[in-house]
Scaffold this motif. Structure first.
Motif, mmCIF file in Angstrom:
data_model
loop_
_atom_site.group_PDB
_atom_site.id
_atom_site.type_symbol
_atom_site.label_atom_id
_atom_site.label_comp_id
_atom_site.label_asym_id
_atom_site.label_seq_id
_atom_site.Cartn_x
_atom_site.Cartn_y
_atom_site.Cartn_z
ATOM 1 N N TYR A 1 -46.489 -0.052 51.640
ATOM 2 C CA TYR A 1 -46.254 0.299 50.237
ATOM 3 C C TYR A 1 -45.173 1.383 50.157
ATOM 4 N N GLY A 2 -45.285 2.384 51.027
ATOM 5 C CA GLY A 2 -44.269 3.435 51.070
ATOM 6 C C GLY A 2 -42.890 2.895 51.404
ATOM 7 N N LEU A 3 -42.842 1.934 52.330
ATOM 8 C CA LEU A 3 -41.551 1.293 52.643
ATOM 9 C C LEU A 3 -40.965 0.608 51.414
ATOM 10 N N SER A 4 -41.813 -0.066 50.654
ATOM 11 C CA SER A 4 -41.314 -0.747 49.452
ATOM 12 C C SER A 4 -40.812 0.259 48.423
ATOM 13 N N VAL A 5 -41.471 1.403 48.325
ATOM 14 C CA VAL A 5 -41.002 2.447 47.403
ATOM 15 C C VAL A 5 -39.637 2.949 47.857
ATOM 16 N N LEU A 6 -39.498 3.219 49.149
ATOM 17 C CA LEU A 6 -38.205 3.686 49.663
ATOM 18 C C LEU A 6 -37.111 2.642 49.464
ATOM 19 N N TYR A 7 -37.432 1.401 49.708
ATOM 20 C CA TYR A 7 -36.451 0.323 49.572
ATOM 21 C C TYR A 7 -35.996 0.167 48.115
ATOM 22 N N ASN A 8 -36.910 0.305 47.184
ATOM 23 C CA ASN A 8 -36.592 0.109 45.765
ATOM 24 C C ASN A 8 -36.192 1.391 45.040
#
Length: 128
Positions: free
Chosen positions: A118-125
């Motif tokens: 989830y944190g990766l998706s936040v960073l990516y977006n």
């Protein structure tokens, strides 16, 4: 703190992490027999577990800074991803090499991987 839907989406996993990691750190540091179901009596073991508690508390503090202070958000997000995916991948490795742990650790593995990705998706977006 959490003023908008975007703030909630960006920071909610940091708060969840803090609310899980702080109690776990206290168990590691002061009541290890609760999690490990074996007596931990050697001073070196106790010292190592309290050091681990300190690491967990230090990361939790950084994550709280990221929630309340915008300039710390990126560092909080990156450290949370590294922390959660590091724990989760180590537990996955253990699962394959050592077998299934107790249900508590199995749920913990899933939670760590979910929070990490989830944190990766936040960073990516994240807006640049």
């Amino acid at each position: 703190m959490l003023k908008s839907k975007e703030d909630i989406r960006t920071k909610i996993h940091l708060l969840i992490s803090v609310f899980v990691v702080i109690p776990v750190s206290m168990v590691y540091g002061f009541f290890p027999e609760v999690m490990f179901q074996i007596p931990v009596t050697e001073i070196n073991e106790l010292n190592s577990l309290k050091a681990l508690m300190g690491v967990y508390l230090g990361f939790s503090y950084l994550w709280l800074l990221g929630v309340f202070r915008p300039r710390f958000l990126k560092a909080a997000l990156i450290s949370n991803v590294a922390f959660m995916l590091g724990l989760g991948s180590g537990r996955l490795l253990s699962l394959f090499l050592d077998g299934f742990p107790s249900p508590l650790f199995t749920v913990g593995t899933a939670g760590e991987l979910i929070l990490g990705f989830y944190g990766l998706s936040v960073l990516y977006n994240e807006k640049k």
